[in-house]
Design an enzyme around this catalytic site. Sequence first.
Site, PDB file in Angstrom:
ATOM      1  N   LEU A  45       0.839  -1.183   0.000  1.00 34.42           N
ATOM      2  CA  LEU A  45       0.000   0.000   0.000  1.00 34.42           C
ATOM      3  C   LEU A  45       0.881   1.242   0.000  1.00 34.42           C
ATOM      4  CD1 LEU A  45      -2.404  -1.239   2.784  1.00 34.42           C
ATOM      5  CD2 LEU A  45      -2.844  -1.246   0.320  1.00 34.42           C
ATOM      6  N   ASP A  63       3.164  -5.788   2.771  1.00 37.47           N
ATOM      7  CA  ASP A  63       3.572  -4.736   3.709  1.00 37.47           C
ATOM      8  C   ASP A  63       4.189  -5.291   4.986  1.00 37.47           C
ATOM      9  OD1 ASP A  63       2.696  -2.196   2.461  1.00 37.47           O
ATOM     10  OD2 ASP A  63       0.716  -3.151   2.518  1.00 37.47           O
ATOM     11  N   GLU A 115       5.995  -2.727  12.839  1.00 38.99           N
ATOM     12  CA  GLU A 115       5.513  -1.859  13.922  1.00 38.99           C
ATOM     13  C   GLU A 115       3.997  -1.823  14.022  1.00 38.99           C
ATOM     14  OE1 GLU A 115       5.686   2.385  13.201  1.00 38.99           O
ATOM     15  OE2 GLU A 115       6.394   2.697  15.241  1.00 38.99           O
ATOM     16  N   ASP A 116       3.375  -1.915  12.874  1.00 39.98           N
ATOM     17  CA  ASP A 116       1.927  -1.789  12.874  1.00 39.98           C
ATOM     18  C   ASP A 116       1.227  -3.007  13.464  1.00 39.98           C
ATOM     19  OD1 ASP A 116       1.897   0.732  11.721  1.00 39.98           O
ATOM     20  OD2 ASP A 116       2.151  -0.099   9.705  1.00 39.98           O
ATOM     21  N   ARG A 158      -3.513  -6.298   5.541  1.00 42.63           N
ATOM     22  CA  ARG A 158      -2.387  -6.461   6.449  1.00 42.63           C
ATOM     23  C   ARG A 158      -2.735  -7.269   7.697  1.00 42.63           C
ATOM     24  NH1 ARG A 158       0.952  -1.215   7.551  1.00 42.63           N
ATOM     25  NH2 ARG A 158       2.314  -2.894   8.292  1.00 42.63           N
ATOM     26  N   ARG A 168      -6.245   4.430   9.570  1.00 47.78           N
ATOM     27  CA  ARG A 168      -5.968   3.049   9.958  1.00 47.78           C
ATOM     28  C   ARG A 168      -6.372   2.722  11.395  1.00 47.78           C
ATOM     29  NH1 ARG A 168      -1.661   1.246   6.677  1.00 47.78           N
ATOM     30  NH2 ARG A 168      -2.154   1.834   4.542  1.00 47.78           N
ATOM     31  N   HIS A 171       0.128   7.859   9.336  1.00 53.48           N
ATOM     32  CA  HIS A 171       0.056   7.547  10.752  1.00 53.48           C
ATOM     33  C   HIS A 171       0.441   8.761  11.596  1.00 53.48           C
ATOM     34  CE1 HIS A 171       0.788   3.113   9.624  1.00 53.48           C
ATOM     35  NE2 HIS A 171      -0.460   3.232  10.020  1.00 53.48           N
ATOM     36  N   VAL A 204       6.727   3.633   0.033  1.00 56.00           N
ATOM     37  CA  VAL A 204       5.479   2.960   0.423  1.00 56.00           C
ATOM     38  C   VAL A 204       5.127   3.349   1.851  1.00 56.00           C
ATOM     39  CG1 VAL A 204       5.558   1.039  -1.181  1.00 56.00           C
ATOM     40  CG2 VAL A 204       6.877   0.925   0.921  1.00 56.00           C
ATOM     41  N   CYS A 262       8.829   2.119  11.524  1.00 60.29           N
ATOM     42  CA  CYS A 262       7.887   1.119  11.034  1.00 60.29           C
ATOM     43  C   CYS A 262       8.492  -0.267  10.917  1.00 60.29           C
ATOM     44  CB  CYS A 262       7.374   1.517   9.642  1.00 60.29           C
ATOM     45  SG  CYS A 262       6.455   3.036   9.627  1.00 60.29           S
TER      46      CYS A 262
END
Lengths: 294, 1007
Positions: A28, A70, A75-76, A95, A142, A170, A265, A271
């Site tokens: 993404l 991704d 981190e996400d 994701r 998100r 973010h 990206v 991240c």
Amino acid sequence: MASRIADFGRYTHAIVRGIPASLAKEALRSCPSEVDVVQARREHEKYQEILRTTFGLEVVELPADESLPDCVFVEDAAVVCGDTALITRPGAESRRGETKAMKEALEALNMNVVEMTDENATLDGGDVLFTGQEFFVGLSKRTNQRGAEILADVFKDYAVSTVPVQQGLHLKSFCSMGGPGLILVGSSEPAQKALKIMQQMSDHRYDKLVVPDDLAANCIYVNLPDKGHMLLHSTAEMFPESLKVLEQLKDYTLIAASNKEKTKVDGALTCCSVLINKKANISRFITPCTMWTR
Amino acid sequence: MTTEVSSETEVKEKAEESAAQLDQPEKATEETQEEVITEGEEKEKEEKEKEKEEKEKEGKEGKGISKFLPTWLKKPKSQAQEAPPSEEAISAGQQEGEGPVPEVNGHTEEVEEKETVKSEQVKETEAESHSNASADTEPAKEESAEKSPERSQETKEEQVEEKEGKEGGLRGGGGGVEGQTSIFQSPLRLVRKAKMKLVVCQVALLDGTDFTCEVEKRAKGQYLFFKVCEHLNLLEKDYFGLTYKDNHEQKCWLDPMKEIKRQIRSNNWQFSFNVKFYPPDPSLLSEDITRYLLCLQLREDVATGRLPCSFVTHALLGSYTLQAEFGDYDPDQPRPLDYINQLNIAPSQNREMEEKIFELHKSHRGMTPAQADTQFLENAKKLSMYGVDLHPAKDSEGVDLMLGVCANGLLVYKDRLRINRFAWPKILKISYKRNNFYIKIRPGETEQFESTVGFKLQNHRSAKKLWKVCVENHSFYRLNAPEPPTKARFLTLGSKFRYSGRTQAQTRLASSLIDRPSPTFERTSSKRISRSVDGAPMISITDVERDTAENGREHRLDLHSDSKSFGASEVAPPQDHDKTQDEVLKHQASVSQLKRSFMEAPPASPPQSNQWEKRLTSSPATAVRFQQQQVINAPSAEAAAADCTSSDTKEPTKTADVEIEETIVVQEVSKATQPALVTVAVDSPAIPPAKQETREQEVKVQEEAVVPKEAATAKQESVSSESESEDEAEYHPNVSASTHMPEVKEEEEEEDKVEEDKMADENMSAPVVASLPVEITKAAEDVCKKEEESKREEGQGGVKRNAEKEMEVGRESEESTEEPMMTPEEVPNGVALAEDAVIGLVGHAEKQEPKMNGETLLVEPRPQVICCSEPPVVKTEMVTISDTFAAQKTEIATKEVPIVHTETKTITYEAAQLDGNGDGEPGVLMTAQTITSESLCTTTTTHITKTLKGGLSETRIEKRIVITGDCDIDHDQALAQAIKEAKEQHPDMSVTRVVVHKETELAEEED
């Protein structure tokens, strides 16, 4: 607070993940771009190397998953604080699968793992800024309120405040912690607004360091017992002006890491890793007993 | 002490005699009064000439009371009584001569007496003297025994109170106030109404036990609270409070200043003792016992989930609890889980957590209980919800929210998320109306207008409750060191609900002066574990002492000897002194020490502390007072600075009451607020010690003069109270507070009535008691003259400026009509301005001289000043420094040349007041504090005035800082420091004006 602050930036482990080839096409991104996967992997190698050797962390590398373009942005997938890890429910549907490997890795590290199962909740770790004393959660494309609530429920010790993210992917796309009580923040208007909100919401006082480029405000701060303040930042090539600002930090060791491909990206420095302080688990709160026993 | 006692006895006898004579009539007729008076006069005759003269004067006054009556007493019956009682008291005091104590009592009594019959008064006096004696010495009990049961009861209470008062007195004004009230009123009432019923109160303590005590039915909240604190041996009590459950099962804080009966509204006399204000940094608490109680509260908070924390934190806190209660981890100890279960550490306590707790417990080896408590608190205080009092609410769209009131401000939560936060400095006004709760927000840097945020509470009751909590929290945490007391009182008075206790800053100061060996206390473990644990030494704290709790405080006291010290941490070896005597003495000592610290600074007069001290004190001062009346003019001029001087007195209580009254006055008089001006006046005269005496006298004089004024105020007050009732109230956090008030609908009426009664009582007492406040006021006034003038000026000037201001002015005038108070009478008294005056001893003659004398420079003329209805000299004196200017302050200071004439100012002030009744708000001195350092004495007097005019509110804070030193003072630095401090204390306000007086003593007195 002292103990918390003293421990801020102390880490023992890092979890990273490889870059799938699918990153180039399928990852993404907010604006169209062409990513050189090879170059990206080279950068990522360098990045891990810094974590390993410069920061002395034990790096756990999860294998890349082609079905998860991704997945390098670990981190996400999890928010770790102390010995508790919250497995998130990423806002991007594509994701959601990333969390599985993350969960296993964290469990393997003996973390107290909590999963976000609420189907109405979404949370990207990139929206979570932990200052050492409290959390700020960006409400973004998100991350939603429910996700933030669950985070607040998991990390009960801390205040969790929400901050609208008006621009950028973010919350941490334009800010990060540059040290105990120091917030690095971009100079854009949305970034400054967000900072204002954070300041208003907080019982604590933070210093701020404003860098001209929003993305340059995303750095990794590490406090090494022997080396002191270390700041991993984007290269001068990417953000020359911002680097000049960062160079004003006294007693900091600045370490540059190229992140050029990943930024295409929307990947920032933070991240690409989940940092963990295993030793801190409980000792975060504990004042050394020696001070009493003498 | 011995002397005092003897004198007291004398007094008693006399009192008894008089009582016998007067006893019969329910209502005192004028005749009886006269008799009394005569007696008093005769006695006086015996005294020295001076005293005679004074007394005569008094007598004249008393006879001539008629002229005063209207002003003094609102209610007719009280009027008649009034004069006599005061005289009696006075005479008694004089007779005793050195024994100031009786006087004090007399005063207090007087106030209350107004309500009661003379004879009763006499009795009361007796009782009081008894109580004093008893407090000092044990024998008192015997006496009490002789008397009727009621009486004995009284005495006991009194004793308690006294102790409390002493303890509290040490701490500061707030405590003193409380002490006062309780002392006076409850006993008095008992006397009055022999039939008064006693009620048994049950107070659930934090350790899970119940404390039972009897309380007179009309006792105020603080009476019970003090009893509980005494039982707990708690000195740092300002962080705590009592709660009760209202008819709706809601927990409410018991207002210490109100009668319990009026609050609980059911016959359910059950309360619990809780932490009301969570100290942000518990390590700053002085005593381990305070920390221990805080720990108990937090354990409960955590266990009930009120204070959420993570698993790890639960475990960690639990482990500290174990360490504190049971000492080192003992692997041999059987069934450790049993006791862990008893401790009720977390809402969901499971095996895993217990394991974790033990694991952590092991790591605490060697920690003493006190250390473990400290660690517990260090961790607990970091929790985000620590000290946050949550109230359910809805936003304007009906979304469920939680409003959290805490030390820093108001937090808005949606579920667990903090979605907004309003720091106290950001909040201009807090109000509620029906079930709506509003906060007015200060405009941000970029915004032009203030905004108001509204929330819907479940009902009107909860809105009011939230409002109260906000008022109290703001007062406690935000009102800072020097000013806090004032503000707090101010707040208290405004609406029925104001914070009446000490602020955190005060409490900290007070506790820093606590001077007693750390008391030994038993921990809960001892209660819970009946089996003896031989293993851990700590455990030695046994159940044996368990029983004590039930037996009551005395038991406790005894415990000292028995109980073991838990660990090294308990620094002071437990001493077993009987609390009764030794402790009391120590307390006194510490109190006096405290006072001294306050008072010592020669120049400045922290109005409150000084005044009450003087009054209370059994020093010759009292006599002086009366004498002074004659002298008034001369001393008054000097008096200004003097307040601080007196130091020995022990009874803060009286003062407190007085203050309260003041507050009331203030409230009524002053209303809204707007911009705040901080005026920093720095006087740096070298004050010779010799002056101190004079000052005292002066002060006293001022007091007396003030009286009429107060009475008037009281009237006003009562009036206002009547009009008050509405479902809304406002509170202006930043300033101090203006309020309109009333509160609950249904209750309101009742409350109003009650209040009126109170008011009446207070009014009655006003003449006597009031005097104290008055003094304060005056001092403040002195300080404030400028302020007021400036206000006026502003008012006038304001008209020109904008319509709004005009509106304000108009209102003011209206108000003024309502407030007859500010009369010329006051003026003379008011004349004596404190600090400046001190400097200017020389200058009575000059009083009328224009202010030009002052050395002050007009640095920056302010726009406000421009239009002055009254040309009062003051202007000239002022040095105005804008904010930005601060940096340059030093220079300014330098320019000034020391000049002596302070007096001028005083004069000006008065004039201003007279004329300005309408416009100028009467200055109220909220807080005065004196801090003394070696070579340098600094006294800060803060005057806060709120004015509400046509919807605009204006708050001014005027600070007078007097720096006195015998050695050279760096004036520039002092000024800079003063400004800096002022800014720090009121970050939300701007310093608009700085007036600097430099005064160098003429050679005569100095050196």
